[in-house]
Enzyme design. Structure first.
Site, short mmCIF file in Angstrom:
data_model
loop_
_atom_site.label_atom_id
_atom_site.label_comp_id
_atom_site.label_asym_id
_atom_site.label_seq_id
_atom_site.Cartn_x
_atom_site.Cartn_y
_atom_site.Cartn_z
N SER A 9 0.84 -1.20 0.00
CA SER A 9 0.00 0.00 0.00
C SER A 9 0.88 1.25 0.00
CB SER A 9 -0.88 0.03 1.26
OG SER A 9 -1.35 1.34 1.47
N HIS A 34 -1.06 -1.04 -4.45
CA HIS A 34 -2.35 -0.73 -3.80
C HIS A 34 -2.39 0.75 -3.46
CE1 HIS A 34 -5.91 -1.88 -1.39
NE2 HIS A 34 -5.47 -1.03 -0.49
N ASP A 36 -4.43 3.67 -1.67
CA ASP A 36 -5.51 3.94 -0.70
C ASP A 36 -6.02 5.36 -0.87
OD1 ASP A 36 -3.84 1.84 1.59
OD2 ASP A 36 -5.86 1.55 0.79
N MET A 38 -8.55 8.20 0.00
CA MET A 38 -9.42 8.58 1.12
C MET A 38 -9.88 10.02 0.94
SD MET A 38 -7.21 6.93 4.23
CE MET A 38 -6.52 5.29 4.08
N HIS A 67 -8.15 1.45 -4.13
CA HIS A 67 -9.10 1.17 -3.05
C HIS A 67 -9.75 2.49 -2.65
CE1 HIS A 67 -9.55 0.01 1.48
NE2 HIS A 67 -10.71 0.09 0.87
N MET A 69 -11.89 4.72 -0.59
CA MET A 69 -12.58 4.92 0.68
C MET A 69 -13.20 6.31 0.61
SD MET A 69 -9.59 3.18 2.94
CE MET A 69 -8.43 3.38 1.59
N MET A 138 -11.52 -6.09 4.73
CA MET A 138 -10.69 -5.23 5.57
C MET A 138 -10.28 -5.96 6.85
SD MET A 138 -10.34 -2.52 3.80
CE MET A 138 -9.43 -1.58 5.04
N GLY A 143 -8.85 3.85 7.03
CA GLY A 143 -8.50 5.24 7.31
C GLY A 143 -7.03 5.45 7.59
N PHE A 144 -6.36 4.40 8.09
CA PHE A 144 -4.95 4.57 8.48
C PHE A 144 -4.18 3.26 8.32
CE2 PHE A 144 -5.80 8.70 10.23
CZ PHE A 144 -7.12 8.60 10.67
N GLY A 146 -0.90 0.86 9.80
CA GLY A 146 -0.30 0.61 11.11
C GLY A 146 -1.26 0.25 12.22
N ASP A 178 -6.97 -6.66 3.33
CA ASP A 178 -6.36 -5.34 3.36
C ASP A 178 -6.37 -4.77 4.78
OD1 ASP A 178 -7.25 -2.14 1.83
OD2 ASP A 178 -5.41 -2.88 2.75
N GLY A 179 -5.14 -4.68 5.35
CA GLY A 179 -5.06 -4.07 6.68
C GLY A 179 -4.52 -5.04 7.71
N GLY A 180 -3.37 -4.68 8.31
CA GLY A 180 -2.83 -5.47 9.40
C GLY A 180 -2.16 -6.76 8.99
N GLY A 200 1.09 -2.67 4.28
CA GLY A 200 1.58 -1.29 4.38
C GLY A 200 2.73 -1.24 5.37
N SER A 201 2.40 -1.11 6.63
CA SER A 201 3.44 -0.90 7.65
C SER A 201 4.40 -2.07 7.77
CB SER A 201 2.78 -0.60 9.00
OG SER A 201 1.76 -1.55 9.26
C1 DX5 Z 1 -6.49 1.19 5.46
C2 DX5 Z 1 -5.97 0.83 4.08
C3 DX5 Z 1 -4.93 -0.27 4.11
C4 DX5 Z 1 -3.71 0.09 4.95
C5 DX5 Z 1 -2.73 -1.05 4.98
O1 DX5 Z 1 -7.58 2.07 5.34
O2 DX5 Z 1 -7.03 0.43 3.25
O3 DX5 Z 1 -4.53 -0.54 2.77
O4 DX5 Z 1 -3.07 1.22 4.38
O5 DX5 Z 1 -1.68 -0.68 5.88
P1 DX5 Z 1 -1.27 -1.73 7.06
O6 DX5 Z 1 -0.76 -2.97 6.33
O7 DX5 Z 1 -0.20 -1.02 7.82
O8 DX5 Z 1 -2.51 -2.01 7.86
ZN ZN Z 2 -6.45 -0.31 1.26
#
Ligand code: DX5
Ligand code: ZN
Length: 222
Positions: A9, A34, A36, A38, A67, A69, A138, A143-144, A146, A178-180, A200-201
């Site tokens: 991401s 990817h 994101d 927003m 993606h 949002m 998700m 939204g973020f 990490g 997607d996420g974590g 992402g992180s």
């Molecule tokens: C959250 C995003 C994810 C996020 C992934 O709203 O859709 O794509 O950036 O980042 P990590 O892998 O750090 O959760």
């Molecule tokens: Zn995403």
């Protein structure tokens, strides 16, 4: 069935050198970029416009996964498809007329995706399974980057994987988480039926993009 695809991401990338980051990710063996997007309305954060899809298209050979949002997916989904996104995913929670949005994405030549938040029952997307190319589950509240991974996401993937099989669509629709995502949960997610893992992180904080990609792929194949 081939292994999972890894989709970094760009929300977690260095904003001062996005094009170079895309090239480094490609060299590290990433499969998809990817993006994101927003709008500060659907989620409490603001990120990129269609310019990033154009930059990715110009810079990298990797498929671009937008993606969205955003509170008005019917307005923005065609814009990102026209900007060069290969996949455009919108949130079921934001689409009053979801089927119309998915059709609009495909009419622009992109693949259509629908994303579901952790609090949304997976049954919310059953009606559109024949009209999508991608399901985005998700692992965090959007939204973020990490944020901590929400346990039980693999069970949601398994439910959707089962629903796709029952509909005879298991070879037509990809499931993305997607996420974590990390190398610690990749195996359970892949076993549950995930085809694409967004990171992402975990990747960008690793300091070793190729190592992070390889660890996620190895864990998902274990
Ligand atoms: C959250 C995003 C994810 C996020 C992934 O709203 O859709 O794509 O950036 O980042 P990590 O892998 O750090 O959760
Ligand atoms: Zn995403």
């Amino acid at each position: 069935m081939s292994g999972v695809s890894v989709a970094p991401s760009l929300l977690s990338a260095d904003p001062g050198r996005l094009a170079q980051e895309m090239l480094d990710l490609e060299a590290a063996g990433a499969d998809i970029l990817h993006l994101d997007v927003m709008d500060g309305n659907f989620v409490p954060n603001i990120t990129f416009g269609p310019w990033l899809a154009r930059l990715a298209r110009k810079t990298s050979k990797l498929p671009v996964d937008a993606h969205l949002m955003v509170a008005d997916p019917l307005e923005w989904a065609p814009v990102f498809a026209e900007a060069g996104a290969d996949y455009v995913s919108v949130h079921v929670e934001a689409a009053t007329h979801l089927h119309r949005v998915l059709s609009a994405i495909r009419e622009k030549g992109a693949k259509a995706g629908v994303a579901i938040n952790p609090g949304t029952p997976v049954s919310a997307v059953e009606a559109v399974l024949p009209f999508v190319d991608l399901l985005v589950v998700m692992g965090v509240n959007p939204g973020f980057s990490g944020q901590p991974y929400i346990a039980g996401t693999d069970a949601r993937v398994a439910k959707l994987s089962k629903a796709l099989r029952e509909a005879g669509l298991e070879n037509d629709v990809l499931i993305e988480v997607d996420g974590g995502v990390t190398d610690q949960n990749a195996q359970a997610l892949a076993r549950a039926g995930a085809n694409i893992l967004v990171t992402g992180s975990y990747l960008f904080q690793s300091g070793d993009y190729k190592g992070a990609v390889d660890r996620i792929k190895a864990a998902s194949a274990a």
